[in-house]
Design a protein around this motif. Structure first.
Motif, PDB file in Angstrom:
ATOM      1  N   LYS A  26      -6.286 -88.286 -18.945  1.00  0.00           N
ATOM      2  CA  LYS A  26      -5.974 -87.441 -20.096  1.00  0.00           C
ATOM      3  C   LYS A  26      -4.580 -86.833 -19.958  1.00  0.00           C
ATOM      4  O   LYS A  26      -3.790 -86.823 -20.907  1.00  0.00           O
ATOM      5  CB  LYS A  26      -7.027 -86.340 -20.217  1.00  0.00           C
ATOM      6  N   ASN A  27      -4.263 -86.342 -18.765  1.00  0.00           N
ATOM      7  CA  ASN A  27      -2.947 -85.743 -18.528  1.00  0.00           C
ATOM      8  C   ASN A  27      -1.825 -86.763 -18.689  1.00  0.00           C
ATOM      9  O   ASN A  27      -0.759 -86.459 -19.235  1.00  0.00           O
ATOM     10  CB  ASN A  27      -2.898 -85.128 -17.131  1.00  0.00           C
ATOM     11  N   ILE A  28      -2.052 -87.969 -18.215  1.00  0.00           N
ATOM     12  CA  ILE A  28      -1.049 -89.030 -18.353  1.00  0.00           C
ATOM     13  C   ILE A  28      -0.830 -89.376 -19.824  1.00  0.00           C
ATOM     14  O   ILE A  28       0.308 -89.523 -20.288  1.00  0.00           O
ATOM     15  CB  ILE A  28      -1.484 -90.284 -17.556  1.00  0.00           C
ATOM     16  N   LEU A  29      -1.932 -89.469 -20.578  1.00  0.00           N
ATOM     17  CA  LEU A  29      -1.840 -89.843 -21.995  1.00  0.00           C
ATOM     18  C   LEU A  29      -1.085 -88.796 -22.807  1.00  0.00           C
ATOM     19  O   LEU A  29      -0.231 -89.135 -23.627  1.00  0.00           O
ATOM     20  CB  LEU A  29      -3.242 -90.055 -22.572  1.00  0.00           C
ATOM     21  N   ILE A  30      -1.386 -87.507 -22.580  1.00  0.00           N
ATOM     22  CA  ILE A  30      -0.737 -86.476 -23.400  1.00  0.00           C
ATOM     23  C   ILE A  30       0.750 -86.376 -23.072  1.00  0.00           C
ATOM     24  O   ILE A  30       1.584 -86.150 -23.955  1.00  0.00           O
ATOM     25  CB  ILE A  30      -1.446 -85.110 -23.278  1.00  0.00           C
ATOM     26  N   LYS A  31       1.096 -86.606 -21.806  1.00  0.00           N
ATOM     27  CA  LYS A  31       2.515 -86.569 -21.452  1.00  0.00           C
ATOM     28  C   LYS A  31       3.266 -87.777 -22.011  1.00  0.00           C
ATOM     29  O   LYS A  31       4.483 -87.709 -22.216  1.00  0.00           O
ATOM     30  CB  LYS A  31       2.668 -86.477 -19.933  1.00  0.00           C
ATOM     31  N   ASP A  32       2.552 -88.859 -22.273  1.00  0.00           N
ATOM     32  CA  ASP A  32       3.160 -90.013 -22.921  1.00  0.00           C
ATOM     33  C   ASP A  32       3.353 -89.794 -24.416  1.00  0.00           C
ATOM     34  O   ASP A  32       4.277 -90.335 -25.025  1.00  0.00           O
ATOM     35  CB  ASP A  32       2.296 -91.258 -22.684  1.00  0.00           C
ATOM     36  N   ILE A  33       2.498 -88.968 -25.005  1.00  0.00           N
ATOM     37  CA  ILE A  33       2.600 -88.681 -26.444  1.00  0.00           C
ATOM     38  C   ILE A  33       3.717 -87.679 -26.724  1.00  0.00           C
ATOM     39  O   ILE A  33       4.530 -87.871 -27.635  1.00  0.00           O
ATOM     40  CB  ILE A  33       1.257 -88.142 -26.977  1.00  0.00           C
ATOM     41  N   LEU A  34       3.769 -86.604 -25.947  1.00  0.00           N
ATOM     42  CA  LEU A  34       4.734 -85.529 -26.210  1.00  0.00           C
ATOM     43  C   LEU A  34       6.112 -85.883 -25.660  1.00  0.00           C
ATOM     44  O   LEU A  34       6.244 -86.616 -24.685  1.00  0.00           O
ATOM     45  CB  LEU A  34       4.245 -84.224 -25.594  1.00  0.00           C
ATOM     46  N   GLY A  35       7.129 -85.293 -26.285  1.00  0.00           N
ATOM     47  CA  GLY A  35       8.497 -85.579 -25.868  1.00  0.00           C
ATOM     48  C   GLY A  35       8.854 -85.000 -24.524  1.00  0.00           C
ATOM     49  O   GLY A  35       9.536 -85.631 -23.714  1.00  0.00           O
ATOM     50  N   LYS A  36       8.386 -83.768 -24.251  1.00  0.00           N
ATOM     51  CA  LYS A  36       8.697 -83.113 -22.980  1.00  0.00           C
ATOM     52  C   LYS A  36       7.621 -82.081 -22.701  1.00  0.00           C
ATOM     53  O   LYS A  36       7.199 -81.352 -23.604  1.00  0.00           O
ATOM     54  CB  LYS A  36      10.071 -82.436 -23.051  1.00  0.00           C
ATOM     55  N   THR A  37       7.169 -82.022 -21.422  1.00  0.00           N
ATOM     56  CA  THR A  37       6.151 -81.044 -21.044  1.00  0.00           C
ATOM     57  C   THR A  37       6.482 -80.464 -19.679  1.00  0.00           C
ATOM     58  O   THR A  37       7.251 -81.048 -18.910  1.00  0.00           O
ATOM     59  CB  THR A  37       4.745 -81.669 -20.959  1.00  0.00           C
ATOM     60  N   GLY A  38       5.844 -79.339 -19.359  1.00  0.00           N
ATOM     61  CA  GLY A  38       5.831 -78.853 -18.002  1.00  0.00           C
ATOM     62  C   GLY A  38       4.876 -79.692 -17.172  1.00  0.00           C
ATOM     63  O   GLY A  38       4.235 -80.623 -17.680  1.00  0.00           O
ATOM     64  N   GLU A  39       4.760 -79.336 -15.903  1.00  0.00           N
ATOM     65  CA  GLU A  39       3.845 -80.070 -15.022  1.00  0.00           C
ATOM     66  C   GLU A  39       2.402 -79.866 -15.437  1.00  0.00           C
ATOM     67  O   GLU A  39       1.594 -80.788 -15.441  1.00  0.00           O
ATOM     68  CB  GLU A  39       4.052 -79.611 -13.576  1.00  0.00           C
ATOM     69  N   ASN A  40       2.062 -78.624 -15.815  1.00  0.00           N
ATOM     70  CA  ASN A  40       0.682 -78.276 -16.153  1.00  0.00           C
ATOM     71  C   ASN A  40       0.547 -78.134 -17.671  1.00  0.00           C
ATOM     72  O   ASN A  40       1.049 -77.182 -18.255  1.00  0.00           O
ATOM     73  CB  ASN A  40       0.288 -76.971 -15.451  1.00  0.00           C
ATOM     74  N   VAL A  41      -0.109 -79.112 -18.291  1.00  0.00           N
ATOM     75  CA  VAL A  41      -0.338 -79.072 -19.741  1.00  0.00           C
ATOM     76  C   VAL A  41      -1.770 -79.485 -20.015  1.00  0.00           C
ATOM     77  O   VAL A  41      -2.268 -80.460 -19.450  1.00  0.00           O
ATOM     78  CB  VAL A  41       0.671 -79.972 -20.489  1.00  0.00           C
ATOM     79  N   ASN A  42      -2.450 -78.714 -20.850  1.00  0.00           N
ATOM     80  CA  ASN A  42      -3.862 -78.984 -21.145  1.00  0.00           C
ATOM     81  C   ASN A  42      -4.088 -78.833 -22.647  1.00  0.00           C
ATOM     82  O   ASN A  42      -3.947 -77.733 -23.194  1.00  0.00           O
ATOM     83  CB  ASN A  42      -4.761 -78.027 -20.364  1.00  0.00           C
ATOM     84  N   ILE A  43      -4.424 -79.931 -23.301  1.00  0.00           N
ATOM     85  CA  ILE A  43      -4.760 -79.929 -24.721  1.00  0.00           C
ATOM     86  C   ILE A  43      -6.161 -80.492 -24.872  1.00  0.00           C
ATOM     87  O   ILE A  43      -6.442 -81.611 -24.433  1.00  0.00           O
ATOM     88  CB  ILE A  43      -3.750 -80.764 -25.543  1.00  0.00           C
ATOM     89  N   GLU A  44      -7.048 -79.719 -25.490  1.00  0.00           N
ATOM     90  CA  GLU A  44      -8.403 -80.187 -25.729  1.00  0.00           C
ATOM     91  C   GLU A  44      -8.422 -81.107 -26.947  1.00  0.00           C
ATOM     92  O   GLU A  44      -7.834 -80.800 -27.982  1.00  0.00           O
ATOM     93  CB  GLU A  44      -9.343 -78.998 -25.977  1.00  0.00           C
ATOM     94  N   ALA A  45      -9.112 -82.226 -26.822  1.00  0.00           N
ATOM     95  CA  ALA A  45      -9.282 -83.129 -27.958  1.00  0.00           C
ATOM     96  C   ALA A  45     -10.275 -82.523 -28.956  1.00  0.00           C
ATOM     97  O   ALA A  45     -11.189 -81.799 -28.552  1.00  0.00           O
ATOM     98  CB  ALA A  45      -9.775 -84.480 -27.461  1.00  0.00           C
ATOM     99  N   PRO A  46     -10.094 -82.794 -30.261  1.00  0.00           N
ATOM    100  CA  PRO A  46      -9.066 -83.653 -30.831  1.00  0.00           C
ATOM    101  C   PRO A  46      -7.739 -82.934 -31.048  1.00  0.00           C
ATOM    102  O   PRO A  46      -7.696 -81.725 -31.290  1.00  0.00           O
ATOM    103  CB  PRO A  46      -9.674 -84.064 -32.176  1.00  0.00           C
ATOM    104  N   PHE A  47      -6.693 -83.707 -30.964  1.00  0.00           N
ATOM    105  CA  PHE A  47      -5.317 -83.266 -31.185  1.00  0.00           C
ATOM    106  C   PHE A  47      -4.672 -84.268 -32.127  1.00  0.00           C
ATOM    107  O   PHE A  47      -4.953 -85.466 -32.067  1.00  0.00           O
ATOM    108  CB  PHE A  47      -4.565 -83.222 -29.856  1.00  0.00           C
ATOM    109  N   HIS A  48      -3.793 -83.780 -33.000  1.00  0.00           N
ATOM    110  CA  HIS A  48      -3.097 -84.686 -33.916  1.00  0.00           C
ATOM    111  C   HIS A  48      -1.634 -84.265 -34.088  1.00  0.00           C
ATOM    112  O   HIS A  48      -1.323 -83.072 -34.123  1.00  0.00           O
ATOM    113  CB  HIS A  48      -3.777 -84.707 -35.290  1.00  0.00           C
TER     114      HIS A  48
END
Length: 203
Positions: free
Chosen positions: A45-67
């Motif tokens: 999940k962490n790998i996928l969200i960092k691939d979607i977003l342009g830039k993130t910190g090391e620790n990012v947590n988004i609960e699905a669903p997200f659009h």
């Protein structure tokens, strides 16, 4: 200037031209995979969200669903948390600082359409950047509208519609969102309304 360049420059543009539709489709595929991932696969999940977003910190947590629309226009800082049903229409840049806490059903809109029906029916739309500072808590079912800048340490009450900039260190609520008061040092000792902490390790 092609339509993507116009979009990124906050100018009127047509969203179906110059490869923009294809880019949105690629992002939808990534989001589908993220939103349908088995809940125990946190590392993936962490790998996928960092691939979607342009830039993130090391620790990012988004609960699905997200659009979101494109993903690459979204930048979030360290310790980013968003609860269920976050929607970001990122046709323009969305920059969010460190330690953001976003409650369920929050929407951040950079996208908009002209007011006059003839202009709107022309197919032109626009995106205006949104900037959110550090240590911001956005309450559930709130909407952040195009072009808004929110300062550091701001708390936005549930159900708010933020149409204008907010300075640092304020509580703001309502539709349209208005400042209720400043956040003070005294607030540090309370966890909810008039309820004081009964522990010492919150400071």
């Amino acid at each position: 200037m092609n339509q993507k360049e116009r979009m990124l420059a906050n100018l009127p543009y047509k969203a179906w031209m110059d490869g923009l539709g294809e880019e949105r489709m690629e992002t939808k595929k990534k989001i589908y995979k993220f939103n349908n991932l088995e809940p125990e696969k946190q590392d993936e999940k962490n790998i996928l969200i960092k691939d979607i977003l342009g830039k993130t910190g090391e620790n990012v947590n988004i609960e699905a669903p997200f659009h979101c629309d494109y993903g690459y226009n979204i930048e979030v800082g360290e310790n980013f948390f968003a609860n269920y049903n976050l929607v970001i229409l990122d046709v323009a840049r969305v920059k969010i600082g460190d330690n953001a806490q976003i409650a369920p059903n929050v929407s951040i809109y950079t996208a908009g359409h002209p007011i006059h029906p003839d202009s709107r029916n022309s197919g032109y739309e626009y995106g205006i950047d949104v900037t959110i500072g550090d240590n911001v808590w956005i309450g559930g079912n709130s909407c952040i509208m195009p072009g808004v800048t929110i300062g550091n340490n701001v708390v936005i009450g549930a159900g708010s519609v933020v149409t204008k900039d907010l300075p640092d260190n304020v509580i703001a609520v309502g539709n349209p969102c208005r400042i209720v008061r400043k956040i003070t040092e005294e607030d540090q000792d309370y966890y909810f309304k008039d309820r004081k902490f009964d522990v010492d390790d919150y400071r």
